[in-house]
Design a protein around this motif. Structure first.
Motif, PDB file in Angstrom:
ATOM      1  N   PRO A   1       3.227  10.036   0.187  1.00 45.98           N
ATOM      2  CA  PRO A   1       3.197   8.735   0.870  1.00 45.98           C
ATOM      3  C   PRO A   1       1.835   8.391   1.454  1.00 45.98           C
ATOM      4  O   PRO A   1       1.414   7.231   1.428  1.00 45.98           O
ATOM      5  CB  PRO A   1       4.252   8.892   1.974  1.00 45.98           C
ATOM      6  N   ARG A   2       1.133   9.386   2.004  1.00 50.26           N
ATOM      7  CA  ARG A   2      -0.189   9.124   2.574  1.00 50.26           C
ATOM      8  C   ARG A   2      -1.166   8.669   1.499  1.00 50.26           C
ATOM      9  O   ARG A   2      -1.968   7.744   1.704  1.00 50.26           O
ATOM     10  CB  ARG A   2      -0.697  10.384   3.273  1.00 50.26           C
ATOM     11  N   THR A   3      -1.080   9.271   0.322  1.00 45.99           N
ATOM     12  CA  THR A   3      -1.945   8.872  -0.790  1.00 45.99           C
ATOM     13  C   THR A   3      -1.694   7.427  -1.187  1.00 45.99           C
ATOM     14  O   THR A   3      -2.628   6.653  -1.426  1.00 45.99           O
ATOM     15  CB  THR A   3      -1.715   9.797  -1.999  1.00 45.99           C
ATOM     16  N   LEU A   4      -0.422   7.050  -1.246  1.00 47.50           N
ATOM     17  CA  LEU A   4      -0.085   5.670  -1.594  1.00 47.50           C
ATOM     18  C   LEU A   4      -0.663   4.692  -0.580  1.00 47.50           C
ATOM     19  O   LEU A   4      -1.236   3.660  -0.946  1.00 47.50           O
ATOM     20  CB  LEU A   4       1.433   5.511  -1.653  1.00 47.50           C
ATOM     21  N   LEU A   5      -0.537   5.007   0.688  1.00 45.86           N
ATOM     22  CA  LEU A   5      -1.045   4.107   1.715  1.00 45.86           C
ATOM     23  C   LEU A   5      -2.562   3.988   1.666  1.00 45.86           C
ATOM     24  O   LEU A   5      -3.125   2.907   1.828  1.00 45.86           O
ATOM     25  CB  LEU A   5      -0.617   4.613   3.096  1.00 45.86           C
ATOM     26  N   ASP A   6      -3.239   5.109   1.449  1.00 43.81           N
ATOM     27  CA  ASP A   6      -4.699   5.103   1.463  1.00 43.81           C
ATOM     28  C   ASP A   6      -5.297   4.408   0.246  1.00 43.81           C
ATOM     29  O   ASP A   6      -6.409   3.857   0.340  1.00 43.81           O
ATOM     30  CB  ASP A   6      -5.220   6.540   1.542  1.00 43.81           C
TER      31      ASP A   6
ATOM     32  N   PHE B   1      -3.633  -6.423  -2.015  1.00 40.54           N
ATOM     33  CA  PHE B   1      -2.904  -7.484  -2.714  1.00 40.54           C
ATOM     34  C   PHE B   1      -1.553  -6.958  -3.229  1.00 40.54           C
ATOM     35  O   PHE B   1      -0.654  -7.738  -3.519  1.00 40.54           O
ATOM     36  CB  PHE B   1      -3.737  -8.065  -3.862  1.00 40.54           C
ATOM     37  N   VAL B   2      -1.408  -5.637  -3.298  1.00 38.13           N
ATOM     38  CA  VAL B   2      -0.131  -5.031  -3.655  1.00 38.13           C
ATOM     39  C   VAL B   2       0.673  -4.705  -2.402  1.00 38.13           C
ATOM     40  O   VAL B   2       1.901  -4.880  -2.373  1.00 38.13           O
ATOM     41  CB  VAL B   2      -0.347  -3.747  -4.493  1.00 38.13           C
ATOM     42  N   LEU B   3      -0.029  -4.260  -1.358  1.00 35.43           N
ATOM     43  CA  LEU B   3       0.628  -3.848  -0.120  1.00 35.43           C
ATOM     44  C   LEU B   3      -0.025  -4.585   1.047  1.00 35.43           C
ATOM     45  O   LEU B   3      -1.014  -4.141   1.610  1.00 35.43           O
ATOM     46  CB  LEU B   3       0.483  -2.332   0.072  1.00 35.43           C
ATOM     47  N   PRO B   4       0.522  -5.755   1.441  1.00 36.32           N
ATOM     48  CA  PRO B   4      -0.064  -6.552   2.523  1.00 36.32           C
ATOM     49  C   PRO B   4      -0.095  -5.792   3.840  1.00 36.32           C
ATOM     50  O   PRO B   4       0.636  -4.814   4.036  1.00 36.32           O
ATOM     51  CB  PRO B   4       0.885  -7.764   2.609  1.00 36.32           C
ATOM     52  N   ASP B   5      -0.927  -6.258   4.756  1.00 38.03           N
ATOM     53  CA  ASP B   5      -1.148  -5.550   6.022  1.00 38.03           C
ATOM     54  C   ASP B   5       0.138  -5.357   6.818  1.00 38.03           C
ATOM     55  O   ASP B   5       0.362  -4.287   7.404  1.00 38.03           O
ATOM     56  CB  ASP B   5      -2.166  -6.308   6.875  1.00 38.03           C
ATOM     57  N   GLU B   6       0.988  -6.375   6.880  1.00 37.56           N
ATOM     58  CA  GLU B   6       2.210  -6.268   7.664  1.00 37.56           C
ATOM     59  C   GLU B   6       3.115  -5.175   7.113  1.00 37.56           C
ATOM     60  O   GLU B   6       3.659  -4.363   7.867  1.00 37.56           O
ATOM     61  CB  GLU B   6       2.956  -7.598   7.676  1.00 37.56           C
ATOM     62  N   ARG B   7       3.268  -5.150   5.799  1.00 38.70           N
ATOM     63  CA  ARG B   7       4.098  -4.116   5.188  1.00 38.70           C
ATOM     64  C   ARG B   7       3.440  -2.755   5.308  1.00 38.70           C
ATOM     65  O   ARG B   7       4.099  -1.730   5.515  1.00 38.70           O
ATOM     66  CB  ARG B   7       4.350  -4.458   3.711  1.00 38.70           C
ATOM     67  N   ARG B   8       2.103  -2.732   5.207  1.00 38.75           N
ATOM     68  CA  ARG B   8       1.371  -1.471   5.325  1.00 38.75           C
ATOM     69  C   ARG B   8       1.586  -0.855   6.708  1.00 38.75           C
ATOM     70  O   ARG B   8       1.749   0.363   6.836  1.00 38.75           O
ATOM     71  CB  ARG B   8      -0.116  -1.721   5.075  1.00 38.75           C
ATOM     72  N   ALA B   9       1.605  -1.701   7.747  1.00 36.63           N
ATOM     73  CA  ALA B   9       1.807  -1.195   9.101  1.00 36.63           C
ATOM     74  C   ALA B   9       3.195  -0.572   9.246  1.00 36.63           C
ATOM     75  O   ALA B   9       3.357   0.455   9.914  1.00 36.63           O
ATOM     76  CB  ALA B   9       1.625  -2.325  10.108  1.00 36.63           C
ATOM     77  N   LYS B  10       4.211  -1.180   8.631  1.00 37.05           N
ATOM     78  CA  LYS B  10       5.559  -0.620   8.681  1.00 37.05           C
ATOM     79  C   LYS B  10       5.613   0.737   7.979  1.00 37.05           C
ATOM     80  O   LYS B  10       6.213   1.690   8.478  1.00 37.05           O
ATOM     81  CB  LYS B  10       6.558  -1.580   8.040  1.00 37.05           C
ATOM     82  N   LEU B  11       4.971   0.809   6.825  1.00 38.21           N
ATOM     83  CA  LEU B  11       4.963   2.067   6.083  1.00 38.21           C
ATOM     84  C   LEU B  11       4.163   3.133   6.820  1.00 38.21           C
ATOM     85  O   LEU B  11       4.501   4.318   6.777  1.00 38.21           O
ATOM     86  CB  LEU B  11       4.388   1.846   4.683  1.00 38.21           C
ATOM     87  N   GLU B  12       3.103   2.706   7.507  1.00 35.06           N
ATOM     88  CA  GLU B  12       2.293   3.652   8.276  1.00 35.06           C
ATOM     89  C   GLU B  12       3.137   4.331   9.345  1.00 35.06           C
ATOM     90  O   GLU B  12       3.006   5.542   9.574  1.00 35.06           O
ATOM     91  CB  GLU B  12       1.115   2.928   8.922  1.00 35.06           C
ATOM     92  N   ARG B  13       4.017   3.583   9.978  1.00 32.54           N
ATOM     93  CA  ARG B  13       4.879   4.163  10.994  1.00 32.54           C
ATOM     94  C   ARG B  13       5.819   5.196  10.373  1.00 32.54           C
ATOM     95  O   ARG B  13       6.046   6.270  10.930  1.00 32.54           O
ATOM     96  CB  ARG B  13       5.678   3.068  11.697  1.00 32.54           C
TER      97      ARG B  13
END
Length: 413
Positions: A230-235, A240-252
């Motif tokens: 999961p960390r690799t996917l986020l980094d 344009f695939v993972l917007p900031d709002e969704r990225r923040a949710k996944l980061e949590r």
């Protein structure tokens, strides 16, 4: 199926902490604290700390919490948990309760089902058109988290709003319910016992919160994304695939996996080991559960009349301590090998369900991902709240339950 289906009628249950209060105070007073924080305060976990507390609750915070728990009025708590007592006669009759007009307030009961003593609250509505509803808790909470939503669900101020006859059981091994007698006990067994409870109370049809209406749905990403770290996917996932709002949710969610899920691993793999220490030490219990609740409390108390507060933490701690149930509360983790896959397993596909997404929950799936759990018929994002939604946002939680059940029960009319 009526109340006679039980081996014996449900019996009123009186909570009595008094014999153990002095021992709790003695243990808290005699706490053996380390001379300094186990991990120096200059450690920086950034946003990846466990539940926002880095390496766990610091020494100063722990001493403060221990002193405050020591000062909790246990007699007042006991009276509060016993306070809703019927004064108008027995709560169990030969006819189904949901067909009777009732002015009874809830009361604690225990009933034997499959050799287990199951504790539950029963709070019938005064409305003849009310629909039966069972509220199912999780960990580290318990039945008491729903106390703030009972009246909102049973006696809505708006007569046009749906009302419910509410039943709140403690899971086997939690609070005043006895633990399973076999290591082969799974969540499906708990579901069967709860179904027998509802049927025995005369509720041939009923709705369920925590099963049909969910406020926690940590569904994993779809294939092939679930094959990557999961960390690799986020980094590496472009914005344009993972917007900031969704990225923040996944980061949590990723932060929880990386630094917040150590308790999960122990409760799942070696539940006996932490159980001994936590059952013997109130300081250990305070750290274990406080770690999960304090970050949410610190945020909630910034708002007026917060129901998720330190008193709620101490209530949770006291119930676990006085019932000696912290170890048996680990059993849903230890005895369910499908815990990590049931949300997307075809075997557990939900034919109808609803989902409330609270923004500070550990995992907040997108609607399209949640649909992989089953036939999602209602979905709504809350503006605030987290893992202890019923306790933290009772008015929002109750309204979400009412809205969701309006959709899920629309074919019952």
């Amino acid at each position: 199926m009526t109340a006679q289906s039980f081996a014996a009628p449900p019996a009123p249950y009186t909570i009595d902490f008094a014999p153990q209060v002095d021992d709790l105070h003695r243990r808290l007073d005699a706490a053996r604290w380390p001379e300094q924080d186990v991990v120096p305060e200059d450690v920086d976990y950034g946003e990846h700390g466990a539940f926002g507390l880095g390496a766990g609750p610091g020494l100063a915070l722990m001493k403060e919490l221990a002193q405050d728990w020591r000062g909790q009025d246990q007699k007042q708590l006991q009276d509060h948990l016993n306070s809703y007592v019927s004064t108008t006669g027995p709560c169990f009759r030969t006819e189904p309760l949901w067909l009777t007009s009732s002015s009874l307030s809830y009361k604690n009961y225990r009933v034997e089902i499959e050799g287990l003593d199951i504790h539950f609250l029963h709070y019938p509505s005064s409305r003849a058109d009310a629909f039966p509803l069972i509220l199912c808790h999780g960990w580290p909470g318990g039945y008491h988290e729903f106390l703030h939503v009972l009246e909102r669900l049973t006696e809505p101020k708006d007569q046009e709003s749906r009302a419910f006859h509410v039943v709140v059981p403690s899971m086997p091994g939690y609070a005043f319910s006895s633990p399973p007698k076999t290591a082969k006990w799974g969540m499906e067994d708990t579901a069967r016992v709860f179904d027998k409870l509802m049927m025995g109370l005369g509720y041939a049809k009923y709705a369920a919160q925590g099963a049909v209406h969910l406020n926690f749905c940590p569904v994993p990403p779809p294939f092939p994304l679930n094959m990557f770290n999961p960390r690799t996917l986020l980094d590496w996932m472009p914005r344009f695939v993972l917007p900031d709002e969704r990225r923040a949710k996944l980061e949590r969610g990723v932060a929880y996996i990386e630094r917040g899920s150590s308790y999960y691993a122990m409760q799942n793999l070696t539940p006996r080991t932490p159980a001994y220490g936590l059952n013997d030490s109130p300081i250990g219990l305070l750290a274990w559960i406080g770690e999960k609740m304090i970050p949410g409390i610190d945020k909630a108390v910034k708002h007026p009349n917060a129901t998720l507060n330190r008193e709620a933490l101490f209530t949770t701690l006291s119930i676990y301590w006085f019932t000696g149930s912290i170890g048996s509360s680990f059993l849903p983790y230890a005895l369910n090998p499908h815990f990590g896959t049931f949300l997307v397993s075809p075997r557990h596909h939900l034919p109808n369900f609803a989902l409330s997404n609270f923004p500070d929950e550990l995992f907040t799936p997108e609607e399209r991902d949640a649909r992989r759990t089953g036939n999602l018929r209602w979905y709504k994002d809350a503006e605030d709240g987290g893992h202890f939604a019923a306790l933290e946002k009772p008015e929002v939680f109750a309204e979400h339950v009412r809205e969701a059940m309006g959709v899920l029960l629309s074919d019952q009319a």
